[in-house]
Design an enzyme around this catalytic site. Structure first.
Site, PDB file in Angstrom:
ATOM      1  CD1 TRP A 100     -66.571  40.940 -33.731  1.00 43.78           C
ATOM      2  CD2 TRP A 100     -66.772  40.179 -31.638  1.00 43.78           C
ATOM      3  NE1 TRP A 100     -65.336  40.511 -33.311  1.00 43.78           N
ATOM      4  CE2 TRP A 100     -65.429  40.045 -32.043  1.00 43.78           C
ATOM      5  CE3 TRP A 100     -67.134  39.757 -30.353  1.00 43.78           C
ATOM      6  CZ2 TRP A 100     -64.443  39.508 -31.199  1.00 43.78           C
ATOM      7  CZ3 TRP A 100     -66.145  39.223 -29.511  1.00 43.78           C
ATOM      8  CH2 TRP A 100     -64.828  39.111 -29.945  1.00 43.78           C
ATOM      9  CG  ASP A 169     -69.485  46.513 -31.694  1.00 48.11           C
ATOM     10  OD1 ASP A 169     -68.547  47.310 -31.504  1.00 48.11           O
ATOM     11  OD2 ASP A 169     -69.357  45.273 -31.592  1.00 48.11           O
ATOM     12  CE  LYS A 193     -60.695  44.157 -31.416  1.00 45.76           C
ATOM     13  NZ  LYS A 193     -62.126  43.915 -31.401  1.00 45.76           N
TER      14      LYS A 193
HETATM   15  C1  PLP Z   1     -63.068  42.940 -30.643  1.00 46.35           C
HETATM   16  C2  PLP Z   1     -64.472  43.264 -30.830  1.00 46.35           C
HETATM   17  C3  PLP Z   1     -65.415  43.169 -29.781  1.00 46.35           C
HETATM   18  C4  PLP Z   1     -65.075  42.571 -28.431  1.00 46.35           C
HETATM   19  O1  PLP Z   1     -64.366  43.436 -27.668  1.00 46.35           O
HETATM   20  P1  PLP Z   1     -63.898  43.079 -26.177  1.00 46.35           P
HETATM   21  O2  PLP Z   1     -63.407  44.416 -25.736  1.00 46.35           O
HETATM   22  O3  PLP Z   1     -62.858  42.035 -26.259  1.00 46.35           O
HETATM   23  O4  PLP Z   1     -65.091  42.644 -25.402  1.00 46.35           O
HETATM   24  C5  PLP Z   1     -66.693  43.578 -30.026  1.00 46.35           C
HETATM   25  N1  PLP Z   1     -67.079  44.018 -31.235  1.00 46.35           N
HETATM   26  C6  PLP Z   1     -66.213  44.099 -32.277  1.00 46.35           C
HETATM   27  C7  PLP Z   1     -66.691  44.586 -33.597  1.00 46.35           C
HETATM   28  C8  PLP Z   1     -64.893  43.723 -32.097  1.00 46.35           C
HETATM   29  O5  PLP Z   1     -64.029  43.803 -33.120  1.00 46.35           O
END
Ligand code: PLP
Length: 357
Positions: A100, A169, A193
């Protein structure tokens, strides 16, 4: 219908009581005689819902004054490019903790020069780099980190404060424990998540950073647009925001983030203990000092044995134990909504599978 033990990495388990409330209220949102998906985002009913969601988030996270909260779309991946579009002017620094973080670097590089200030690649991203190992260059606009690395099961235990705006993030550990929001200049999370269905991103932006955002980029890429229009420049993802509102009420009712952390630590200990007492039958991917409270990653001796483990788990209604395709192995995601009981059942199953083999 019997529900399973859901260890999916995302989208993932949601609190059962929230699902039931959403189901019960789906046809009649707040006595409007309409579903939440049937009303205008300009209506008073929606405006109240959004205001309540933001107020709750401020309360639960203790967000200080001087921060804006906006709802965005495009998932975590859109933020990979949006932060760069807004804040990359000279150079952006990134701590590479895996897939990521790499994607964020690649997307931001479209807007200007970026560099890796530290990387966990040599250790297969099984460890968060030491703060001392972060090397910043001159003329750096911000430092970017990924608080929890969903794929590898690593999580920052302490955040770096290096005198630069910090962008984070937090998609996979958002609202899992208290965070000191004042340490961050931009914190964002795709909600799917830990806090809702796919479709919404929450971004918490410090006003002083927002003031420095570039204006020479498309309107839809500017955080400013969403701040100035209170997340309703265009139609926001109303259902996802409504769902997040319900999850925030659930968190608040259940003791807030302090209680979430206590429970998440208890749950993580249950599963990590099953790894640690297995004499190497299960091998944790993450170094002990980088272990995630949200995603527990481990390997068995061979890919065949891992396959058998995942299948035997599924037969016991333990779902989602396969690791991410980029890393292989196994993974149990134990977000806020996963119960202590589910973790106990998983640990028992792990013991039993090990003894049988
Ligand atoms: C799942 C995830 C993403 C990607 O998210 P999308 O909404 O599918 O673009 C980005 N960063 C982290 C840490 C993630 O777990």
């Amino acid at each position: 219908m019997e529900r399973v033990y859901n260890f999916n990495a995302g989208p993932s388990a949601m609190p059962l009581s929230v699902l039931q409330t959403v189901q019960r209220d789906f046809l009649d949102f707040n006595h409007t005689g309409m579903s939440i998906v049937e009303i205008s985002h300009r209506s008073a009913a929606y405006q109240e819902l959004q205001a309540d969601t933001i107020a709750l988030l401020k309360k639960v996270m203790r967000i200080p004054v001087g921060y804006h909260i906006v709802f965005l779309q495009g998932g975590g991946s859109m933020q990979f490019l949006m932060h760069g579009a807004n804040f990359l002017k000279r150079r952006g620094a990134y701590v590479n903790t895996g897939v990521w973080a790499t994607k964020a670097m690649e997307a931001a590089a479209f807007f200007g020069p970026i560099y890796e200030a530290a990387s966990g690649k040599k250790e297969d991203f099984g460890r968060i780099p030491e703060i001392d190992a972060i090397h910043l260059q001159n003329d750096t606009d911000y430092l970017y980190i990924t608080s929890n690395n969903t794929i590898y099961g690593t999580e920052w235990q302490q955040y770096p404060h290096l005198g630069l705006p910090l962008i984070c993030d937090a998609s996979s550990d958002f609202l899992a424990r208290p965070v000191h929001v004042a340490d961050f200049d931009l914190l964002y999370a795709g909600v799917q998540k830990n806090v809702g269905p796919a479709g919404a991103v929450v971004a918490i932006i410090k006003d002083t950073l927002l003031q420095q955002a570039r204006t020479d980029i498309p309107v839809m890429l500017q955080y400013r647009t969403f701040v100035e229009h209170d997340s309703t420049y265009n139609t926001p993802p109303v259902f996802a925001i409504y769902f997040v509102n319900q999850v925030l009420h659930w968190i608040d009712r259940n003791g807030g983030l302090t209680a979430m952390e206590i429970r998440n630590r208890q749950k993580a200990a249950i599963v990590y203990d099953a790894i640690d007492r297995s004499n190497g039958f299960y091998r944790g991917h993450a170094a002990v000092d980088s272990r995630s409270l949200m995603n527990v990653t481990f390997r068995l001796a061979t890919p065949e044995l891992e396959k058998a483990f995942v299948a035997a788990g599924a037969a016991r209604r333990l779902i989602g134990l396969k690791g991410h395709r980029s890393l292989g192995g196994c993974r149990a995601s134990i977000y806020n909504a996963v119960t202590v009981e589910a973790c106990e059942v998983l640990a028992e199953f792990m013991d039993e599978f090990r003894k049988r083999r």
